[in-house]
Design a protein around this motif. Structure first.
Motif, PDB file in Angstrom:
ATOM      1  N   ALA A   1     -11.927  -2.483   0.324  1.00  0.00           N
ATOM      2  CA  ALA A   1     -11.034  -3.663   0.367  1.00  0.00           C
ATOM      3  C   ALA A   1     -10.031  -2.582   1.194  1.00  0.00           C
ATOM      4  CB  ALA A   1     -10.449  -4.325  -1.004  1.00  0.00           C
ATOM      5  N   TRP A   2      -9.123  -2.307   0.974  1.00  0.00           N
ATOM      6  CA  TRP A   2      -8.783  -1.476   1.904  1.00  0.00           C
ATOM      7  C   TRP A   2      -8.585  -0.903   3.036  1.00  0.00           C
ATOM      8  CZ3 TRP A   2      -3.049   0.628   1.665  1.00  0.00           C
ATOM      9  CH2 TRP A   2      -3.234   0.746   3.205  1.00  0.00           C
ATOM     10  N   LYS A   3     -10.477  -1.117   3.144  1.00  0.00           N
ATOM     11  CA  LYS A   3     -10.440  -0.458   4.557  1.00  0.00           C
ATOM     12  C   LYS A   3     -11.210  -1.536   5.564  1.00  0.00           C
ATOM     13  CE  LYS A   3     -15.397   0.227   5.957  1.00  0.00           C
ATOM     14  NZ  LYS A   3     -16.162   0.023   4.513  1.00  0.00           N
ATOM     15  N   LEU A   4     -11.130  -3.054   4.662  1.00  0.00           N
ATOM     16  CA  LEU A   4     -11.436  -4.614   5.471  1.00  0.00           C
ATOM     17  C   LEU A   4      -9.575  -4.139   5.656  1.00  0.00           C
ATOM     18  CD1 LEU A   4     -14.421  -5.526   3.254  1.00  0.00           C
ATOM     19  CD2 LEU A   4     -14.162  -4.453   5.669  1.00  0.00           C
ATOM     20  N   GLY A   5      -8.325  -4.254   5.187  1.00  0.00           N
ATOM     21  CA  GLY A   5      -7.331  -4.514   5.158  1.00  0.00           C
ATOM     22  C   GLY A   5      -6.363  -4.908   4.573  1.00  0.00           C
ATOM     23  N   TRP A   6      -6.903  -5.712   2.882  1.00  0.00           N
ATOM     24  CA  TRP A   6      -6.441  -5.675   1.976  1.00  0.00           C
ATOM     25  C   TRP A   6      -5.330  -4.996   1.410  1.00  0.00           C
ATOM     26  CZ3 TRP A   6      -7.699 -10.644   0.853  1.00  0.00           C
ATOM     27  CH2 TRP A   6      -9.049 -11.432   0.916  1.00  0.00           C
ATOM     28  N   SER A   7      -4.354  -5.261   1.021  1.00  0.00           N
ATOM     29  CA  SER A   7      -3.277  -4.700  -0.127  1.00  0.00           C
ATOM     30  C   SER A   7      -3.638  -5.108  -1.108  1.00  0.00           C
ATOM     31  CB  SER A   7      -1.440  -5.248   0.275  1.00  0.00           C
ATOM     32  OG  SER A   7      -1.549  -5.226   1.439  1.00  0.00           O
ATOM     33  N   LEU A   8      -2.944  -3.497  -1.808  1.00  0.00           N
ATOM     34  CA  LEU A   8      -4.290  -3.785  -3.590  1.00  0.00           C
ATOM     35  C   LEU A   8      -2.651  -3.470  -4.400  1.00  0.00           C
ATOM     36  CD1 LEU A   8      -7.100  -0.911  -2.527  1.00  0.00           C
ATOM     37  CD2 LEU A   8      -7.337  -3.705  -2.685  1.00  0.00           C
ATOM     38  N   GLY A   9      -3.047  -3.868  -5.939  1.00  0.00           N
ATOM     39  CA  GLY A   9      -2.375  -3.984  -6.666  1.00  0.00           C
ATOM     40  C   GLY A   9      -2.977  -3.612  -8.034  1.00  0.00           C
TER      41      GLY A   9
ATOM     42  N   GLN B   1       0.688  -3.088   5.305  1.00  0.00           N
ATOM     43  CA  GLN B   1      -0.734  -2.812   4.200  1.00  0.00           C
ATOM     44  C   GLN B   1      -0.254  -2.248   3.222  1.00  0.00           C
ATOM     45  OE1 GLN B   1      -4.381  -1.168   5.605  1.00  0.00           O
ATOM     46  NE2 GLN B   1      -5.461  -1.649   3.879  1.00  0.00           N
ATOM     47  N   HIS B   2       0.195  -2.146   1.808  1.00  0.00           N
ATOM     48  CA  HIS B   2       1.115  -1.404   0.742  1.00  0.00           C
ATOM     49  C   HIS B   2      -0.413  -1.047   0.039  1.00  0.00           C
ATOM     50  CE1 HIS B   2       3.633   0.324  -1.605  1.00  0.00           C
ATOM     51  NE2 HIS B   2       3.161  -0.968  -2.114  1.00  0.00           N
ATOM     52  N   VAL B   3      -0.614  -0.432  -1.343  1.00  0.00           N
ATOM     53  CA  VAL B   3      -1.148   0.266  -2.708  1.00  0.00           C
ATOM     54  C   VAL B   3       0.263  -0.079  -3.962  1.00  0.00           C
ATOM     55  CG1 VAL B   3      -2.723   1.219  -4.455  1.00  0.00           C
ATOM     56  CG2 VAL B   3      -3.202   0.827  -1.813  1.00  0.00           C
ATOM     57  N   PHE B   4       0.053  -1.299  -4.642  1.00  0.00           N
ATOM     58  CA  PHE B   4       1.330  -0.395  -5.463  1.00  0.00           C
ATOM     59  C   PHE B   4       0.088  -0.404  -7.337  1.00  0.00           C
ATOM     60  CE2 PHE B   4       1.173  -4.748  -5.374  1.00  0.00           C
ATOM     61  CZ  PHE B   4       0.640  -5.179  -5.953  1.00  0.00           C
ATOM     62  N   THR B   5       1.003   0.605  -8.101  1.00  0.00           N
ATOM     63  CA  THR B   5       0.522   0.098  -9.156  1.00  0.00           C
ATOM     64  C   THR B   5       1.402  -0.511  -9.958  1.00  0.00           C
ATOM     65  OG1 THR B   5       1.342   2.824  -9.626  1.00  0.00           O
ATOM     66  CG2 THR B   5      -0.694   2.249  -8.924  1.00  0.00           C
ATOM     67  N   TYR B   6       0.680  -1.396 -10.719  1.00  0.00           N
ATOM     68  CA  TYR B   6       1.472  -2.059 -11.805  1.00  0.00           C
ATOM     69  C   TYR B   6       1.768  -1.439 -13.099  1.00  0.00           C
ATOM     70  CZ  TYR B   6       0.102  -6.511 -10.394  1.00  0.00           C
ATOM     71  OH  TYR B   6      -0.337  -7.537  -8.943  1.00  0.00           O
ATOM     72  N   ALA B   7       2.515  -1.402 -13.008  1.00  0.00           N
ATOM     73  CA  ALA B   7       3.878  -0.811 -15.530  1.00  0.00           C
ATOM     74  C   ALA B   7       2.898  -0.883 -16.283  1.00  0.00           C
ATOM     75  CB  ALA B   7       4.703  -2.193 -15.986  1.00  0.00           C
TER      76      ALA B   7
ATOM     77  N   ASP C   1      -5.104  -2.263 -15.212  1.00  0.00           N
ATOM     78  CA  ASP C   1      -5.749  -1.629 -15.632  1.00  0.00           C
ATOM     79  C   ASP C   1      -6.926  -2.606 -16.111  1.00  0.00           C
ATOM     80  OD1 ASP C   1      -5.293   0.588 -16.230  1.00  0.00           O
ATOM     81  OD2 ASP C   1      -4.198   0.371 -18.441  1.00  0.00           O
ATOM     82  N   SER C   2      -6.394  -4.211 -15.846  1.00  0.00           N
ATOM     83  CA  SER C   2      -7.991  -5.005 -15.965  1.00  0.00           C
ATOM     84  C   SER C   2      -7.661  -5.836 -14.660  1.00  0.00           C
ATOM     85  CB  SER C   2      -7.086  -5.664 -17.493  1.00  0.00           C
ATOM     86  OG  SER C   2      -5.777  -6.420 -16.938  1.00  0.00           O
ATOM     87  N   PHE C   3      -7.302  -5.722 -14.307  1.00  0.00           N
ATOM     88  CA  PHE C   3      -7.738  -6.444 -12.769  1.00  0.00           C
ATOM     89  C   PHE C   3      -6.900  -5.684 -10.622  1.00  0.00           C
ATOM     90  CE2 PHE C   3      -2.899  -7.427 -14.083  1.00  0.00           C
ATOM     91  CZ  PHE C   3      -2.868  -7.610 -12.422  1.00  0.00           C
ATOM     92  N   ILE C   4      -7.460  -5.921 -10.328  1.00  0.00           N
ATOM     93  CA  ILE C   4      -6.724  -5.918  -8.777  1.00  0.00           C
ATOM     94  C   ILE C   4      -6.886  -7.034  -8.500  1.00  0.00           C
ATOM     95  CG2 ILE C   4      -9.354  -5.516  -8.034  1.00  0.00           C
ATOM     96  CD1 ILE C   4      -8.077  -3.234  -6.525  1.00  0.00           C
ATOM     97  N   HIS C   5      -4.915  -6.344  -7.811  1.00  0.00           N
ATOM     98  CA  HIS C   5      -4.378  -7.751  -7.124  1.00  0.00           C
ATOM     99  C   HIS C   5      -4.995  -7.423  -5.271  1.00  0.00           C
ATOM    100  CE1 HIS C   5      -1.005 -10.688  -5.880  1.00  0.00           C
ATOM    101  NE2 HIS C   5      -1.482  -8.995  -4.265  1.00  0.00           N
ATOM    102  N   ILE C   6      -5.608  -8.280  -4.766  1.00  0.00           N
ATOM    103  CA  ILE C   6      -5.329  -8.100  -3.868  1.00  0.00           C
ATOM    104  C   ILE C   6      -4.914  -9.391  -2.341  1.00  0.00           C
ATOM    105  CG2 ILE C   6      -8.253  -6.919  -3.580  1.00  0.00           C
ATOM    106  CD1 ILE C   6      -8.984  -9.885  -3.175  1.00  0.00           C
TER     107      ILE C   6
END
Length: 147
Positions: free
Chosen positions: A101-109, A127-133, A112-117
């Protein structure tokens, strides 16, 4: 372009706001989600895509969330984000998907149970990658981006 033309892998029920049923997608999101699914080569199960402001507030979403069908701050033409269920995936598969997803230009969150794109780059945000609490996964943003 309608959602049915843009999203052949995703039924309306997966895209619709869980409060009001509205499906309003920004074309930059709608035109790229099927390509991500195709490149991944396996089904994706969205848990949250479009959100009206009422639903966004009810689920504790950010007031400027890219899930919003009507965004009060960002210049979108509808929702440009999805949360994809991945809680049952092995960690190596999660990392592979995040890297693709990152390679294809998506930002990500990462959660544990899901990935936000999302497609924030379409509105001029980096473009950004973050983690949820509470994220306890075995990888972080550096693993995803290669930095």
């Amino acid at each position: 372009m309608t959602w049915t033309e843009a999203l052949p892998y995703f039924p309306k029920s997966e895209l619709a706001c869980k409060h009001c049923g509205e499906v309003k997608l920004d074309l930059s999101f709608a035109s790229r989600l099927p390509a991500l699914r195709q490149e991944w080569g396996a089904p994706l199960s969205p848990t949250s895509v479009c959100r009206c402001s009422h639903h966004n507030e009810a689920v504790g979403g950010h007031p400027r969330s890219l899930h919003l069908t009507e965004n009060p701050v960002h210049p979108t033409d509808g929702c440009m984000a999805a949360d994809i269920a991945w809680g049952h995936w092995p960690e190596d598969r999660k990392l592979q998907f995040a890297q693709l997803a990152w390679k294809l230009g998506w930002s990500l969150g990462l959660n544990d149970s899901f990935i936000h794109i999302d497609r924030r780059t379409s509105i001029g945000l980096p473009q950004h990658v973050f983690t949820y609490a509470g994220y306890t996964g075995s990888f972080d943003a550096a693993h995803v981006t290669g930095d």
